[in-house]
Structure formats: structure tokens, C-alpha cells
Scaffold this active site. Structure first.
Site, PDB file in Angstrom:
ATOM      1  N   LYS A  86       1.056  -1.296  -0.196  1.00 38.69           N
ATOM      2  CA  LYS A  86       0.425   0.073  -0.214  1.00 38.69           C
ATOM      3  C   LYS A  86       1.109   1.208  -0.249  1.00 38.69           C
ATOM      4  O   LYS A  86       1.685   0.816  -0.106  1.00 38.69           O
ATOM      5  CB  LYS A  86      -0.459  -0.372   1.751  1.00 38.69           C
ATOM      6  N   GLY A 185     -24.601   3.385   4.403  1.00 37.57           N
ATOM      7  CA  GLY A 185     -23.442   3.624   3.065  1.00 37.57           C
ATOM      8  C   GLY A 185     -23.793   3.248   1.403  1.00 37.57           C
ATOM      9  O   GLY A 185     -23.880   2.331   1.882  1.00 37.57           O
ATOM     10  N   GLY A 187     -22.289   4.540  -1.398  1.00 38.67           N
ATOM     11  CA  GLY A 187     -21.904   4.992  -2.391  1.00 38.67           C
ATOM     12  C   GLY A 187     -21.657   4.447  -3.435  1.00 38.67           C
ATOM     13  O   GLY A 187     -22.744   3.141  -4.316  1.00 38.67           O
ATOM     14  N   VAL A 189     -19.699   1.218  -3.891  1.00 37.50           N
ATOM     15  CA  VAL A 189     -20.103  -0.701  -3.376  1.00 37.50           C
ATOM     16  C   VAL A 189     -21.495  -0.394  -2.588  1.00 37.50           C
ATOM     17  O   VAL A 189     -22.896  -1.097  -3.397  1.00 37.50           O
ATOM     18  CB  VAL A 189     -19.094  -0.824  -3.329  1.00 37.50           C
TER      19      VAL A 189
HETATM   20  P1  NAI Z   1     -17.497   5.474  -1.090  1.00 37.95           P
HETATM   21  O1  NAI Z   1     -16.542   6.969  -0.986  1.00 37.95           O
HETATM   22  O2  NAI Z   1     -18.361   5.348  -3.013  1.00 37.95           O
HETATM   23  O3  NAI Z   1     -19.218   5.731  -0.674  1.00 37.95           O
HETATM   24  C1  NAI Z   1     -19.465   5.490   0.978  1.00 37.95           C
HETATM   25  C2  NAI Z   1     -20.798   5.982   0.671  1.00 37.95           C
HETATM   26  O4  NAI Z   1     -20.987   6.082   2.768  1.00 37.95           O
HETATM   27  C3  NAI Z   1     -21.228   6.718   0.702  1.00 37.95           C
HETATM   28  O5  NAI Z   1     -21.860   7.614  -0.095  1.00 37.95           O
HETATM   29  C4  NAI Z   1     -20.824   8.048   1.989  1.00 37.95           C
HETATM   30  O6  NAI Z   1     -21.923   9.772   2.138  1.00 37.95           O
HETATM   31  C5  NAI Z   1     -21.266   7.406   3.180  1.00 37.95           C
HETATM   32  N1  NAI Z   1     -20.584   7.602   4.172  1.00 37.95           N
HETATM   33  C6  NAI Z   1     -19.783   7.888   4.524  1.00 37.95           C
HETATM   34  N2  NAI Z   1     -19.960   8.082   6.823  1.00 37.95           N
HETATM   35  C7  NAI Z   1     -21.331   7.517   6.563  1.00 37.95           C
HETATM   36  C8  NAI Z   1     -21.874   7.489   7.588  1.00 37.95           C
HETATM   37  N3  NAI Z   1     -21.139   7.811   9.043  1.00 37.95           N
HETATM   38  N4  NAI Z   1     -23.154   6.843   8.002  1.00 37.95           N
HETATM   39  C9  NAI Z   1     -23.170   6.511   6.477  1.00 37.95           C
HETATM   40  N5  NAI Z   1     -22.825   6.697   5.339  1.00 37.95           N
HETATM   41  C10 NAI Z   1     -21.826   7.240   5.397  1.00 37.95           C
HETATM   42  O7  NAI Z   1     -16.999   4.530  -0.942  1.00 37.95           O
HETATM   43  P2  NAI Z   1     -17.035   2.683  -1.359  1.00 37.95           P
HETATM   44  O8  NAI Z   1     -16.410   2.451  -3.155  1.00 37.95           O
HETATM   45  O9  NAI Z   1     -18.524   2.233  -2.372  1.00 37.95           O
HETATM   46  O10 NAI Z   1     -16.306   1.817  -0.971  1.00 37.95           O
HETATM   47  C11 NAI Z   1     -17.336   1.308   0.748  1.00 37.95           C
HETATM   48  C12 NAI Z   1     -16.345   1.006   1.428  1.00 37.95           C
HETATM   49  O11 NAI Z   1     -15.666  -0.243   0.843  1.00 37.95           O
HETATM   50  C13 NAI Z   1     -14.908   1.392   1.580  1.00 37.95           C
HETATM   51  O12 NAI Z   1     -14.930   0.811   3.351  1.00 37.95           O
HETATM   52  C14 NAI Z   1     -14.122   0.868   1.084  1.00 37.95           C
HETATM   53  O13 NAI Z   1     -12.436   1.014   1.243  1.00 37.95           O
HETATM   54  C15 NAI Z   1     -14.488  -0.316   1.124  1.00 37.95           C
HETATM   55  N6  NAI Z   1     -14.356  -1.186  -0.428  1.00 37.95           N
HETATM   56  C16 NAI Z   1     -14.129  -0.529  -1.591  1.00 37.95           C
HETATM   57  C17 NAI Z   1     -13.908  -1.584  -3.096  1.00 37.95           C
HETATM   58  C18 NAI Z   1     -13.934  -0.961  -3.923  1.00 37.95           C
HETATM   59  O14 NAI Z   1     -14.683  -1.098  -4.786  1.00 37.95           O
HETATM   60  N7  NAI Z   1     -14.884   0.600  -4.362  1.00 37.95           N
HETATM   61  C19 NAI Z   1     -12.782  -2.608  -2.800  1.00 37.95           C
HETATM   62  C20 NAI Z   1     -12.286  -2.897  -1.431  1.00 37.95           C
HETATM   63  C21 NAI Z   1     -13.003  -2.401  -0.322  1.00 37.95           C
END
Ligand code: NAI
Length: 365
Positions: A86, A185, A187, A189
Site C-alpha cells: 500500500k 453507506g 456509495g 459499492v
Molecule cells: P464511497 O466513498 O463511494 O461510498 C461510501 C459511502 O458511505 C458514501 O456514500 C458516504 O456518503 C457514506 N458514508 C460516509 N460516512 C457515513 C456514515 N457515517 N453513515 C452512513 N454512510 C456514510 O466508497 P465505496 O467505494 O463504495 O467503498 C465503501 C467501502 O468499501 C469503503 O470502506 C472501502 O474501503 C471498501 N471497499 C471498496 C472497494 C471498491 O471496489 N470500491 C473495494 C474494497 C473495499
């Protein structure tokens, strides 16, 4: 002792249990980064580059060490033929990353001669990665026709497989039909996972700090919206954390009102003992790095000799389901936490070279 490479200053940091940790500075352009290789026994270290306004160097070092070790375990269980690495770029809040910073970072990646391959992470979009690619080959997940692109579809599919494994283990069928699933969340995913669960017949409860995302899930998937404060204690069959790390801790575990936790967020357990606390409450925990390994499987396929083909990671993601069922079974028979069982599988694969890369990596972009 520092080592000069053009204008790059590399400082090796000795850390017990890590193969190589290097602090990188290029003062003229303002680059300050750390690249950590935790373990390359199964293949070159692959892991995202995180750009974040850390409060200080120690905080950045702690983060990169924790994250690179996590990648070793994730890759070892997923058998992607990659190791754990990383990197972090220490940014200043409110100051955008410049092209010069990204190119200097690319030069730092080159110093590892392919033993470290970088990808997207928090604070680094695909456009930033495309700039890094101008200075190094050792990048995956690019907006390029021969690269794998956005991993979130694959991560979400793995999340779905993880939830199916929980259903099989607890209720004797992989179907999510009629189950209530709470998603924290929505986002990249979380929203895709919500869509799949909806079409497969689950009832959804959702929360996001972004109310527009909640409104979208309510309209498209008939989801019940609760506040971010309520989501962890909301009554449901399965809680799917898809936002933040550290959310399973001594404060939150007593409040959980679910029979299982299976989501894609990284580092859900604040500490090891939180895995045992879940077990004591008879809440089945699907280890996060197994559930969310679909994104890693996806980027690794672009390193294959034949090049990227989305059908390959899609099919590999079935392994998430089988692997979780095996973990749940071992945990049941040994009385260990599921998290501990997953770690032991990773350690065993590392020691015995199971899943070790047999083909040279190839970059097609
Ligand atoms: P993202 O940043 O697109 O989505 C995260 C979402 O969580 C956002 O919509 C945000 O507003 C929301 N959020 C933040 N704080 C919050 C809270 N306190 N309560 C409720 N919602 C909240 O991230 P993504 O890409 O969807 O990833 C989500 C998780 O999965 C992260 O932990 C990331 O590290 C993990 N991950 C993602 C991968 C990927 O392919 N994108 C791969 C492996 C792990």
C-alpha cells in the site's frame, strides 16, 4: 541513511514483519509519501495509493502499515497471486494534488522494479491514476480499454455472495428473499449491492450521510431510510457495513440488532477482540477482507497473459461464497472467531505458498 534518485529522496524504514517500507520525498514538487511492502511471498505487492491530509507522519505510517498488511491477508485468502502493499501520499487539506506530485510518486513506484503495483484508493481518482501511469507501468484499474476500470461492480457482487453465504449458514438457503438487510453507506459499492439485493427480493433499510443517496434508494429499491446514527441498531437479519472502518467496537456491538454482519467496508472490527465480542453475542461475522475481495480479484485479472476479461473475476468471485462457508464451519467446530479462522487460512496459504503466482505479471495498457 537517505538515498538520492534524481530529485527523489528515499529513506528506508525498518519495520518488524515488513519486507520494505520507504519514505519518499521530492521537495521541489512537494511530494511526501510512504510505500510499504508487507509480504511478497505469493506475488508482487498490489495495493491502492491513498492520498490523505494526515495530521502527521506517524499517523500516515500507522495507516500504510495496517493497510498493506491487510492487503497481504486479503490476497492470500483470495488467491490472486499477489502480495500485500500500500502507499500513502501525505497531502495538505484543501490543496489539490498536482501533476508533478503524481509523476514524482510514479518515479518512486519505479524504484520497486515491479515488486509494488499501485491502484486507486481514498483520495485518488482514476484520473489521478492515469497521470501516475504516464510515469510508471506498475498501475492497475485505469480508465483504459485494456485495463479493468471501476472495481465497485465486482466488490458489490462479492458482497452479495458474502450475504448469500450467511443466509446459507444461518437459514439453510442462499436466497435473500424476504430477508431484511441494513446497508450503511450507499456509495459506489453500497448502492450497487442495494440494487442486487432488491432484485433478489430482500427488504432494505439504508443510511447515508448524503440524503440524496438515501432518497434514490428509497425510490428505486423501496428502501426504508434511517439516520446514520440509527443504522447500526436497526432491527434486521443482516447488517452490511459499506462505508467506514472501525464500526464494530465495544460501543456499537452491544447495540447491534442483527443476526449477522456481512459488508464490504474495510477494517470493520476496531480490534481483534471485537470479533470475539460478536461471537459472544451469537452474531455471525463474515470477515470483511473475504467479503470485499471481488475488487482485488478484478484488477488482478488485467495482469494475466491473456489480458482483462470481466467474466474471469465474475466467476472467481464465487470463491467468496465457498470460502466463507468453510470459515463459518471451521469457526463452529473449533470455537474460534470467524476473523481468527480467516487470518489462519491466510497465514497457512502464505507459509505453504498456496495461490502463489505462476505466471509473470503482464501490463497490457
Ligand atoms: P464511497 O466513498 O463511494 O461510498 C461510501 C459511502 O458511505 C458514501 O456514500 C458516504 O456518503 C457514506 N458514508 C460516509 N460516512 C457515513 C456514515 N457515517 N453513515 C452512513 N454512510 C456514510 O466508497 P465505496 O467505494 O463504495 O467503498 C465503501 C467501502 O468499501 C469503503 O470502506 C472501502 O474501503 C471498501 N471497499 C471498496 C472497494 C471498491 O471496489 N470500491 C473495494 C474494497 C473495499
Amino acid at each position: 541513511m537517505g538515498q538520492e534518485t534524481s530529485a527523489l529522496l528515499l529513506r528506508e524504514i525498518t519495520v518488524n514483519g515488513y519486507e520494505r517500507v520507504v519514505e519518499v520525498k521530492e521537495e521541489e514538487v512537494g511530494l511526501h509519501a510512504i510505500i510499504a511492502l508487507h509480504d511478497t511471498r505469493l506475488g508482487p505487492a498490489l495495493g491502492g495509493v491513498r492520498a490523505y491530509p494526515y495530521r502527521n507522519f506517524d499517523e500516515a505510517l500507522t495507516d500504510v502499515l495496517r493497510l498493506s498488511k491487510g492487503m497481504t491477508y486479503k490476497a492470500a485468502v483470495a488467491r490472486t497471486g499477489t502480495g500485500g502493499g500500500k502507499s500513502v501520499i501525505l497531502t495538505k487539506a484543501g490543496t489539490p494534488k498536482t501533476e508533478e506530485v503524481l509523476l514524482a510518486f510514479a518515479e518512486a513506484v519505479n524504484q520497486f522494479n515491479g515488486h509494488y503495483i499501485c491502484a486507486e484508493d481514498v483520495g485518488m481518482g482514476v484520473d489521478d491514476l492515469a497521470v501516475v501511469r504516464q510515469g510508471t507501468h506498475y498501475v492497475v484499474g485505469l480508465p483504459h480499454p485494456k485495463s479493468s476500470g471501476d472495481p465497485s461492480y465486482f466488490t458489490a457482487w462479492g458482497g452479495y455472495k458474502g450475504i448469500q453465504a450467511v443466509c446459507q449458514s444461518l437459514w439453510g438457503s442462499p436466497s435473500v428473499k424476504g430477508k431484511t438487510i441494513a446497508i450503511q453507506g450507499l456509495g459506489a459499492v453500497g448502492m450497487k449491492l442495494a440494487a442486487t439485493l432488491f432484485w433478489e427480493g430482500a427488504h432494505l433499510v439504508v443510511a447515508d450521510v448524503d440524503s440524496a443517496r438515501c432518497a434514490q434508494a428509497a425510490k428505486s429499491f423501496a428502501a426504508k431510510v434511517v439516520s446514520p446514527k440509527e443504522i447500526l441498531s436497526t432491527p434486521c437479519d443482516i447488517l452490511a457495513p459499506c462505508a467506514l472502518g472501525g464500526i464494530l467496537n465495544p460501543m456499537t456491538i452491544p447495540q447491534l440488532c442483527c443476526k449477522a454482519v456481512a459488508g464490504v467496508a474495510n477494517n470493520q472490527l476496531l480490534k481483534e477482540e471485537d470479533g470475539r465480542a460478536l461471537m459472544k453475542r451469537q452474531i455471525l461475522y463474515a470477515p470483511d477482507y473475504v467479503v470485499n475481495s471481488g475488487g482485488l480479484m478484478n484488477v488482478c485479472v488485467e495482469l494475466e497473459t491473456k489480458g482483462y476479461n470481466p467474466a474471469r473475476p465474475r466467476d472467481q468471485i464465487d470463491h467468496v461464497y465457498d470460502c466463507l462457508l468453510a470459515i463459518f464451519e471451521t469457526a463452529k467446530t473449533t470455537g474460534k472467531s470467524t476473523h481468527q479462522v480467516a487470518d489462519e487460512i491466510a497465514e497457512d496459504n502464505l507459509t505453504r505458498g498456496i495461490g502463489k503466482r505462476t505466471q509473470e505479471v503482464m501490463f497490457h495498457h
